[in-house]
Write an enzyme that holds these catalytic residues in place. Structure first.
Site, PDB file in Angstrom:
ATOM      1  N   ALA A 218       0.818  -1.215   0.000  1.00  0.00           N
ATOM      2  CA  ALA A 218       0.000   0.000   0.000  1.00  0.00           C
ATOM      3  C   ALA A 218       0.851   1.265   0.000  1.00  0.00           C
ATOM      4  O   ALA A 218       0.450   2.290  -0.555  1.00  0.00           O
ATOM      5  CB  ALA A 218      -0.941  -0.006   1.206  1.00  0.00           C
TER       6      ALA A 218
ATOM      7  N   CYS B 281      -4.617  -3.503   1.208  1.00  0.00           N
ATOM      8  CA  CYS B 281      -5.095  -3.956   2.506  1.00  0.00           C
ATOM      9  C   CYS B 281      -3.972  -3.841   3.529  1.00  0.00           C
ATOM     10  O   CYS B 281      -2.896  -4.402   3.345  1.00  0.00           O
ATOM     11  CB  CYS B 281      -5.584  -5.400   2.415  1.00  0.00           C
ATOM     12  SG  CYS B 281      -6.151  -6.066   3.990  1.00  0.00           S
ATOM     13  N   VAL B 282      -4.254  -3.104   4.602  1.00  0.00           N
ATOM     14  CA  VAL B 282      -3.315  -2.948   5.705  1.00  0.00           C
ATOM     15  C   VAL B 282      -4.018  -3.458   6.965  1.00  0.00           C
ATOM     16  O   VAL B 282      -5.087  -2.970   7.317  1.00  0.00           O
ATOM     17  CB  VAL B 282      -2.894  -1.472   5.890  1.00  0.00           C
ATOM     18  CG1 VAL B 282      -1.854  -1.345   6.982  1.00  0.00           C
ATOM     19  CG2 VAL B 282      -2.388  -0.892   4.581  1.00  0.00           C
TER      20      VAL B 282
ATOM     21  N   HIS C 114       3.539   0.853  12.586  1.00  0.00           N
ATOM     22  CA  HIS C 114       3.683   0.720  11.143  1.00  0.00           C
ATOM     23  C   HIS C 114       2.324   0.777  10.440  1.00  0.00           C
ATOM     24  O   HIS C 114       2.195   1.369   9.369  1.00  0.00           O
ATOM     25  CB  HIS C 114       4.415  -0.588  10.826  1.00  0.00           C
ATOM     26  CG  HIS C 114       4.730  -0.768   9.383  1.00  0.00           C
ATOM     27  ND1 HIS C 114       5.656   0.004   8.714  1.00  0.00           N
ATOM     28  CD2 HIS C 114       4.239  -1.637   8.464  1.00  0.00           C
ATOM     29  CE1 HIS C 114       5.724  -0.379   7.451  1.00  0.00           C
ATOM     30  NE2 HIS C 114       4.882  -1.373   7.277  1.00  0.00           N
TER      31      HIS C 114
END
Length: 158
Positions: free
Chosen positions: A57, A81-82, A89
């Site tokens: 991302a 997608c995180v 982070h």
């Protein structure tokens, strides 16, 4: 006073970019496939859709900028997608990607749709990638079509 709103009307010369992270492939692949299917079901032929993959991302805004500046695409659909981990982070990547994508849209005038999921746990991502909360890829593709139509209407009035 006039009222302007975009419709789900695809213009024959509209070329779209689907820009997606490879990170969390189970999620991002589902987002990409849904975005492609949605564009197709709304009259965008496959030849007018370019899929560009980046590592994660964090890399989305830079490549979105490159695509917007190249002038080939009428809109960029950014997907990723995180998932929250045990460090900061998560915030850095999710916030940085979101702010970067918005900056690209504002600086270039090319609609950049933010389909980067920022979720607490993997199950939340599954719910947004075709699960019980729909599919963010589909939502972004629909918004891209509408934004392209709205911008053309506004430009015709200028």
């Amino acid at each position: 006073m006039p009222h302007y709103e975009g419709d789900l009307r695809v213009h024959h010369d509209a070329r779209f970019a689907i820009l997606a992270s490879r990170w969390n492939p189970r999620i991002t692949d589902a987002l990409v496939e849904s975005a492609r299917a949605t564009l197709r079901s709304n009259g965008v032929v496959d030849a007018m859709v370019d899929v560009v993959r980046v590592p994660g991302a964090w890399e989305l805004p830079m490549v979105a900028r490159d695509l917007a500046h190249a002038g080939r695409h009428i809109a960029v659909i950014a997907l990723g997608c995180v998932v929250r981990g045990d460090t900061r982070h998560y915030e850095q990547v999710a916030d940085g990607a979101s702010e970067g994508l918005m900056r690209v849209a504002l600086d270039t005038g090319v609609p950049v749709l933010n389909g980067v999921l920022a979720v607490e746990k993997f199950e939340d991502a599954l719910a947004r990638a075709g699960g019980n909360h729909g599919n963010k890829g589909e939502e972004c593709a629909l918004a891209a079509i509408e934004m392209v139509d709205l911008r053309r209407k506004l430009q015709e009035q200028a």
